[in-house]
Scaffold this motif. Sequence first.
Motif, mmCIF file in Angstrom:
data_model
loop_
_atom_site.group_PDB
_atom_site.id
_atom_site.type_symbol
_atom_site.label_atom_id
_atom_site.label_comp_id
_atom_site.label_asym_id
_atom_site.label_seq_id
_atom_site.Cartn_x
_atom_site.Cartn_y
_atom_site.Cartn_z
ATOM 1 N N LEU A 176 0.815 -1.187 0.045
ATOM 2 C CA LEU A 176 0.012 -0.223 -0.046
ATOM 3 C C LEU A 176 0.780 1.257 -0.150
ATOM 4 O O LEU A 176 0.497 2.192 -0.720
ATOM 5 C CB LEU A 176 -0.761 -0.034 1.269
ATOM 6 N N HIS B 93 0.728 3.377 -3.272
ATOM 7 C CA HIS B 93 -0.492 4.226 -3.191
ATOM 8 C C HIS B 93 -0.851 5.269 -3.962
ATOM 9 O O HIS B 93 -1.628 5.982 -4.182
ATOM 10 C CB HIS B 93 -0.165 4.800 -1.586
ATOM 11 N N SER C 254 -4.208 0.209 -5.049
ATOM 12 C CA SER C 254 -4.201 0.674 -3.201
ATOM 13 C C SER C 254 -5.553 0.246 -2.944
ATOM 14 O O SER C 254 -5.636 -0.223 -1.539
ATOM 15 C CB SER C 254 -3.812 2.027 -2.991
ATOM 16 N N PRO D 136 -5.050 9.315 -0.385
ATOM 17 C CA PRO D 136 -4.315 8.579 0.307
ATOM 18 C C PRO D 136 -4.484 9.062 1.839
ATOM 19 O O PRO D 136 -4.353 7.938 2.692
ATOM 20 C CB PRO D 136 -2.926 9.016 -0.080
#
Lengths: 954, 118
Positions: free
Chosen positions: A617, A621, A627, B27
């Motif tokens: 991950l 990412h 991811s 993220p």
Amino acid sequence: MSLFLVVALPFLGALLPGLMNSAGRQACAGVTFTVTLAALIGLLTNVPAVMSGELVTARVDWLPLLGLNVTLMLDGLGLFFAGLILGIGLLIIAYARFYLAREDNMGEFFTYLLLFQGAMVGIVLSDNILLLLVFWELTSLSSFLLIGYWKHLPEGRQGARMALAVTGMGGLAMIGGMLLLGQIAGSYDLSVILQNRALIQASPLYVPALILILLGCFTKSAQFPFHFWLPHAMAAPTPVSAYLHSATMVKAGIFLMARMWPVLSGTPEWFVIVTTAGLTTMVLGAVIALFKHDLKALLAFSTVSHLGLITMLLGTGTAFGAMAAVFHILNHATFKAALFMSAGIIDHEAHTRDIRRLGGLRHLMPITFGIATLAALSMAGIPLLNGFLSKEMMLEEATHTVLFNTPWLVPALATFGSLFSAAYSFRLIGHVFLGPVRSDYPAKPHDPGAGLWLPPALLVVPVVVIGVAPFLAEPLVKMVTAAVLGGAAEMPKAYLKIWHGLVPALYLSMIAIGGGIALLAIFGPALKLWENTRRPEAKTIFDAVIDSAVALSRRVVHGAHNGAFTRYALIMAITVLAAGYHAWTTGSVGAATRAMQPAGPVPIAGWLMLTAASIGLVIFHRNRLLSLILIGIVGLMVSVGFVFLSAPDLAMTQITVEVVTIILLLLALNFLPKRTPIESTVLRRTRDAAVALAGGLAAMALSFHYLLRESVTTPISGFHLANSYKGGGGTNVVNVILVDFRGFDTYGEIIVLGIAALLIYALTETLLSGPVRARLLNRLPDQPHAGDMHPMMMVVLTRVIMPVVLMVGFYIFLRGHNEPGGGFIAGLVVSIAVVMQYMASGFTWASARLRYPYHGVIGTGVLVAGLTGIGSWFAGKPFLTSYFEYVRIPPFEKFELATAMAFDLGVFLTVVGAVMLSLESFSRLARRSDMEPSEHPMDIDPSRDDRSTAKGGA
Amino acid sequence: MELLVASAIGILTAVGLYLTLRLRTFPVILGISMLTYAVNVFLFASGRLTIGSPPILRDGVASYTDPLPQALVLTAIVISFGMTAVVVMIGLGAYLGSDDDHVDDLAAPSDPRGEDAT
């Protein structure tokens, strides 16, 4: 009538004017008047008891552990003030009915007024000082609303803000003072505090408590140096000025000083602070008032001055001073409210309050002239009017008061103040009503209808009656004074009468009146002198202070809060780490008490997968789709871990939540860029990695130490395990905890979940109603589309398994009480079944078949859970007590019916509704203009297509 | 076993922290999810690790794992779904509104909206 009702009536009544607004102004004012009258009558039913010296009380425990209880008491002082508040309130309501213009929102006005009235009655009847504080703050808030009632006037808004800032700050100080006082006395009940004079005055905390409480009183009652807010509050409609700023709210500080008189007064600190503040305010207010041209400003500063007078009298600490103060409160309330209302009448009829533009009104407005003149003469201290009597008592008291070892100081200043007081009173009469009739009034003045002049006229009646026959007021004044004194001082042997003989006070009175007339004679030159003197302007100072405070807080806030989320996150992470490090280095860790359990190949394999996915991950990412898959693996491994570690319920929840979360993130990713670009520098990434590694190591070390040691105290879980079946009727302890032992928590949590879903819905609505909508509709796909939007295989498959999944959900729901399962998991499973229909057959098709809106489902869920909880009240049990019974309906096995199941049904419905509402909101964003919404479930349907081709062929 | 769980918590935390410190919304959201896993597992582990004795009462079985942390974590999982959904929605709204998915909003301090009107 119970005291509770007296206090509650205005608050309850405050609901009515707003509702009656559409019924017309008459109805609106009428209902307000009736409510106030009812409260007044209720109060008066207690008069005989109070007169016979009884203390009427009412008590309900509210938060007994904090010492905060709803205790009310009615003694002479409370009765006097409550009577003033409600009695003058009645007159003000009648006056306001005719004063407010047609375009003013009357319901709003009377609602605020009743709120204020209730808060005020609450203050004077509170027996608990914490309760008193609550009401105290309520008066600040409601007066803010009333002062700013004319929202279109900037003066109104500024005045309201200034009043709130000053009185609010005082209120904060007073909270501190009251808490100290309660600490000293060991009780927050006034009746207890008032008995502990010696204890309180001997305490080292007496002076701080005194100063803090006085700060509250002085700000509320506009005492120097906090006097400046009151004149600015005059931007309020005149009924408000007459009610709040002369008769009631500004007397709240005075009331509190009188209430606390038995315990706080009599010390040198009290004497010096209160007397000095009062005296200064009295002189300053009177001098400024003389030179004000705005009628209401003049009256405002005169009010400041008179409040100073009363404060000074309370400050002397003698019984005679207290009696004079009580008498003057009564007299001032009558003549000043009448004067304010007269000023309002003049403003209303002549369209100006500027004294320089008025004059000669006695011929045009004879009734108003009569009322205002009587009231103003009383204010000047002319014999045969009530103002004379209390003013002479004040001067009498002043001659006996020695401040700063200077015997002449107090009498001289008091006379000086009275002189100016007489002068502005005469100016009010002379410059407004006397003199020649002018031709340049902004409007042609004439006497108003009886609705406007009757209320002030009624107030002038006691002005004259008490002035001529003071013995009529004597029983009342004596009763109130006795209540003020408590047991702290002997009742003074004085009598209220007009002629006391040739005492010094009489000479001082004569000097004041004579000097007042003389001063008015040289008013022109005096005004020039005044205007040429430089003096500090309170509003400028106040604004500067506020501005610098705002600038300071802005600097602090913007310095710390610069919008960089990553910085906050970093600061937070480092702070937590530092705190952990501190705990680690200063604390001690016991020896391990649990042995490590062996790990077989399966856990190790799981751990490897989790680690690999996590590290993957981090590495991948930037590829967002990948991811998502990796985080899905992590979630799966966590669920497997839960299964392995004896937590089947958790595993089922985790895996179903995992599914809906991934769907949700996929939907979101549809709109977001598919890749994250590289932006951060290597240095930055190294820094973040270091913080992350430190955090990870710390978390690992903490958990490891934790897992190898027994808990410090015995866990309460033993109770849950032992009582789950006996008390909750279920063998799945986790589920019984959720729906029974800690049902209230769960209830709160499903509400939070519902709110989150509604929030998402609201955000979507906002997006879709704004400029984003057009952009969304015209968005071009950034990735090639699948040729088949609604693949037939998937449509058929989801259609077939839908009933199966629903049955599984139903089964999981039913077994939940005894086996792993329950409302949460069943709700998630059913949601997944429905989401699959959306995914396979399209939004349009699925939502067209939606029979119940998800909002309704959420609401029903919360309602069902709540009603189940309430149901136990009917059995006389606390909220959410569950009940179960085993029943047998042949041919089925014996089974259990528990109320907990109804609660679980509520949980189930809320979860379904919340999950579906969130996902549906997201998918609503996905509709685009280049996609024709299809009413058909499948893009390709042989029967349909054949028919259309056949038709085309024919 | 304990070491495996503890190190898993550590890894989840580290990855979560690292991703939370990234500059884009997506993220960060993943990072928050990772931290959620870590916290949930940690809370669950406060009941200590027991293998093969789920808190389902059975005749003749005397020892069970601690059910209370499980109940707490169960609701935490569901709530964290709600939280994730709200955060995603906020991030999405910000992106769609400004065509920018940075988490930092460095223009904020000069924004005069905090000034009052009167």
